[in-house]
Design a protein around this motif. Sequence first.
Motif, PDB file in Angstrom:
ATOM      1  N   SER A  38       0.855  -1.187   0.000  1.00  0.00           N
ATOM      2  CA  SER A  38       0.000   0.000   0.000  1.00  0.00           C
ATOM      3  C   SER A  38       0.892   1.238   0.000  1.00  0.00           C
ATOM      4  O   SER A  38       1.629   1.485   0.963  1.00  0.00           O
ATOM      5  CB  SER A  38      -0.908  -0.006   1.241  1.00  0.00           C
ATOM      6  OG  SER A  38      -1.622   1.208   1.334  1.00  0.00           O
ATOM      7  N   ILE A  39       0.858   2.016  -1.075  1.00  0.00           N
ATOM      8  CA  ILE A  39       1.698   3.200  -1.188  1.00  0.00           C
ATOM      9  C   ILE A  39       1.296   4.230  -0.135  1.00  0.00           C
ATOM     10  O   ILE A  39       2.157   4.873   0.492  1.00  0.00           O
ATOM     11  CB  ILE A  39       1.599   3.788  -2.604  1.00  0.00           C
ATOM     12  CG1 ILE A  39       2.131   2.766  -3.636  1.00  0.00           C
ATOM     13  CG2 ILE A  39       2.387   5.084  -2.707  1.00  0.00           C
ATOM     14  CD1 ILE A  39       3.581   2.419  -3.459  1.00  0.00           C
ATOM     15  N   VAL A  43       3.702   5.758   2.725  1.00  0.00           N
ATOM     16  CA  VAL A  43       3.990   7.182   2.878  1.00  0.00           C
ATOM     17  C   VAL A  43       3.777   7.622   4.323  1.00  0.00           C
ATOM     18  O   VAL A  43       4.594   8.353   4.904  1.00  0.00           O
ATOM     19  CB  VAL A  43       3.108   8.004   1.911  1.00  0.00           C
ATOM     20  CG1 VAL A  43       3.244   9.506   2.219  1.00  0.00           C
ATOM     21  CG2 VAL A  43       3.497   7.717   0.471  1.00  0.00           C
ATOM     22  N   ASP A  44       2.688   7.161   4.929  1.00  0.00           N
ATOM     23  CA  ASP A  44       2.410   7.522   6.321  1.00  0.00           C
ATOM     24  C   ASP A  44       3.511   7.009   7.252  1.00  0.00           C
ATOM     25  O   ASP A  44       3.950   7.720   8.168  1.00  0.00           O
ATOM     26  CB  ASP A  44       1.054   6.967   6.752  1.00  0.00           C
ATOM     27  CG  ASP A  44      -0.099   7.630   5.996  1.00  0.00           C
ATOM     28  OD1 ASP A  44       0.117   8.762   5.495  1.00  0.00           O
ATOM     29  OD2 ASP A  44      -1.185   7.014   5.878  1.00  0.00           O
ATOM     30  N   GLN A  45       3.976   5.804   7.027  1.00  0.00           N
ATOM     31  CA  GLN A  45       5.029   5.258   7.868  1.00  0.00           C
ATOM     32  C   GLN A  45       6.317   6.057   7.726  1.00  0.00           C
ATOM     33  O   GLN A  45       7.019   6.320   8.719  1.00  0.00           O
ATOM     34  CB  GLN A  45       5.275   3.790   7.503  1.00  0.00           C
ATOM     35  CG  GLN A  45       4.126   2.861   7.880  1.00  0.00           C
ATOM     36  CD  GLN A  45       4.406   1.421   7.468  1.00  0.00           C
ATOM     37  OE1 GLN A  45       5.450   1.133   6.888  1.00  0.00           O
ATOM     38  NE2 GLN A  45       3.454   0.538   7.756  1.00  0.00           N
ATOM     39  N   TYR A  46       6.655   6.431   6.520  1.00  0.00           N
ATOM     40  CA  TYR A  46       7.906   7.157   6.299  1.00  0.00           C
ATOM     41  C   TYR A  46       7.844   8.537   6.959  1.00  0.00           C
ATOM     42  O   TYR A  46       8.784   8.957   7.641  1.00  0.00           O
ATOM     43  CB  TYR A  46       8.160   7.288   4.801  1.00  0.00           C
ATOM     44  CG  TYR A  46       9.486   7.936   4.474  1.00  0.00           C
ATOM     45  CD1 TYR A  46      10.639   7.168   4.389  1.00  0.00           C
ATOM     46  CD2 TYR A  46       9.596   9.319   4.277  1.00  0.00           C
ATOM     47  CE1 TYR A  46      11.864   7.741   4.101  1.00  0.00           C
ATOM     48  CE2 TYR A  46      10.812   9.895   3.994  1.00  0.00           C
ATOM     49  CZ  TYR A  46      11.943   9.106   3.909  1.00  0.00           C
ATOM     50  OH  TYR A  46      13.156   9.685   3.639  1.00  0.00           O
ATOM     51  N   ILE A  47       6.755   9.262   6.753  1.00  0.00           N
ATOM     52  CA  ILE A  47       6.634  10.611   7.338  1.00  0.00           C
ATOM     53  C   ILE A  47       6.617  10.527   8.856  1.00  0.00           C
ATOM     54  O   ILE A  47       7.228  11.352   9.555  1.00  0.00           O
ATOM     55  CB  ILE A  47       5.372  11.299   6.802  1.00  0.00           C
ATOM     56  CG1 ILE A  47       5.523  11.548   5.277  1.00  0.00           C
ATOM     57  CG2 ILE A  47       5.126  12.619   7.520  1.00  0.00           C
ATOM     58  CD1 ILE A  47       4.288  12.175   4.640  1.00  0.00           C
ATOM     59  N   ALA A  48       5.951   9.491   9.407  1.00  0.00           N
ATOM     60  CA  ALA A  48       5.936   9.328  10.864  1.00  0.00           C
ATOM     61  C   ALA A  48       7.339   9.051  11.392  1.00  0.00           C
ATOM     62  O   ALA A  48       7.730   9.559  12.457  1.00  0.00           O
ATOM     63  CB  ALA A  48       4.990   8.191  11.241  1.00  0.00           C
ATOM     64  N   TYR A  64      16.657  12.640   2.973  1.00  0.00           N
ATOM     65  CA  TYR A  64      15.515  12.097   3.716  1.00  0.00           C
ATOM     66  C   TYR A  64      14.347  13.077   3.673  1.00  0.00           C
ATOM     67  O   TYR A  64      13.186  12.689   3.493  1.00  0.00           O
ATOM     68  CB  TYR A  64      15.909  11.822   5.162  1.00  0.00           C
ATOM     69  CG  TYR A  64      16.695  10.543   5.344  1.00  0.00           C
ATOM     70  CD1 TYR A  64      16.044   9.350   5.633  1.00  0.00           C
ATOM     71  CD2 TYR A  64      18.071  10.543   5.231  1.00  0.00           C
ATOM     72  CE1 TYR A  64      16.766   8.185   5.801  1.00  0.00           C
ATOM     73  CE2 TYR A  64      18.796   9.391   5.395  1.00  0.00           C
ATOM     74  CZ  TYR A  64      18.150   8.198   5.684  1.00  0.00           C
ATOM     75  OH  TYR A  64      18.855   7.049   5.849  1.00  0.00           O
ATOM     76  N   LEU A  65      14.645  14.389   3.851  1.00  0.00           N
ATOM     77  CA  LEU A  65      13.594  15.404   3.826  1.00  0.00           C
ATOM     78  C   LEU A  65      13.000  15.550   2.427  1.00  0.00           C
ATOM     79  O   LEU A  65      11.786  15.745   2.274  1.00  0.00           O
ATOM     80  CB  LEU A  65      14.165  16.738   4.304  1.00  0.00           C
ATOM     81  CG  LEU A  65      14.706  16.729   5.754  1.00  0.00           C
ATOM     82  CD1 LEU A  65      15.292  18.095   6.095  1.00  0.00           C
ATOM     83  CD2 LEU A  65      13.603  16.355   6.736  1.00  0.00           C
ATOM     84  N   VAL A  66      13.864  15.457   1.402  1.00  0.00           N
ATOM     85  CA  VAL A  66      13.358  15.543   0.029  1.00  0.00           C
ATOM     86  C   VAL A  66      12.438  14.375  -0.264  1.00  0.00           C
ATOM     87  O   VAL A  66      11.360  14.536  -0.871  1.00  0.00           O
ATOM     88  CB  VAL A  66      14.529  15.589  -0.966  1.00  0.00           C
ATOM     89  CG1 VAL A  66      14.021  15.472  -2.400  1.00  0.00           C
ATOM     90  CG2 VAL A  66      15.301  16.885  -0.806  1.00  0.00           C
ATOM     91  N   MET A  67      12.803  13.191   0.212  1.00  0.00           N
ATOM     92  CA  MET A  67      11.951  12.024  -0.005  1.00  0.00           C
ATOM     93  C   MET A  67      10.636  12.178   0.739  1.00  0.00           C
ATOM     94  O   MET A  67       9.568  11.813   0.215  1.00  0.00           O
ATOM     95  CB  MET A  67      12.685  10.759   0.448  1.00  0.00           C
ATOM     96  CG  MET A  67      11.850   9.481   0.327  1.00  0.00           C
ATOM     97  SD  MET A  67      11.386   9.085  -1.382  1.00  0.00           S
ATOM     98  CE  MET A  67      12.944   8.513  -2.020  1.00  0.00           C
ATOM     99  N   ALA A  68      10.684  12.716   1.934  1.00  0.00           N
ATOM    100  CA  ALA A  68       9.446  12.927   2.692  1.00  0.00           C
ATOM    101  C   ALA A  68       8.523  13.896   1.961  1.00  0.00           C
ATOM    102  O   ALA A  68       7.301  13.690   1.879  1.00  0.00           O
ATOM    103  CB  ALA A  68       9.766  13.437   4.083  1.00  0.00           C
TER     104      ALA A  68
END
Length: 244
Positions: A38-39, A43-48, A64-68
């Motif tokens: 689930s994309i 995304v939610d896991q990465y931002i958290a 890391y910030l650019v990816m977020a």
Amino acid sequence: MEANTAAILTIDIDGWEGPLDLLLALARSQKVDLRAISILELVDQYIAFVDEARELRLELAADYLVMAAWLAYLKSALLLPRNPEETPSPDELALRLQLRLERLNAMREAGARLVARDRLGRDTFLRAAPEGLRVVRKGRYQAEIYDLIAAYGRISARTRPVMHVVAQRDVMTLEEAIERVSSLIGARIAWSTIESFLPEHASGAYRKSALASSFVAALELARQGRVDLQQQSAFAPLYLRASA
């Protein structure tokens, strides 16, 4: 005036090598195939995770910030109504991210297999020199009593001294034949067959011996010029008479 020195800080977060590697670890935590992740949840896991790291006052690298930020944009694009003229579409962007994660996972697994292989000098060792194969041959003989007796007979025959025994029999020697033919040829004027010079009662083996000796005696007397020989054809009777 003091010069400001810029320091480059490289942070390794729990052993991850970059934001994409962190995304792969979070995708694995979903315990599903990478092609079915689930994309939005990813995304939610990465931002958290990034927010938690910032709360701990960790200096995050710019990538890391650019990816977020890019993931936040991707999530909003997937949730909001789509613009048909926008290229690439949010679904295509999500598919590209999914393919990159699959490729990174394949590379990490290949690297793990390479590292897990046996290493020369640690797990396997070379031999100083190869050893040759030694062949041990053992004979196995199978023979019956007849074979043993036959073998003994052949060996005994080769080692036994050879003796030839000639059976004693009556023969007419060449000297006797010459003397007899010489004595009889002087009393005969006409041609006489060689058989007429044989003893009257000669028979069997002795007659054969007398005939052979008389034939040789006739040849010897003919060589001396004392006897004439006559024979009409091959194997025809042989005639003798005294020389004139």
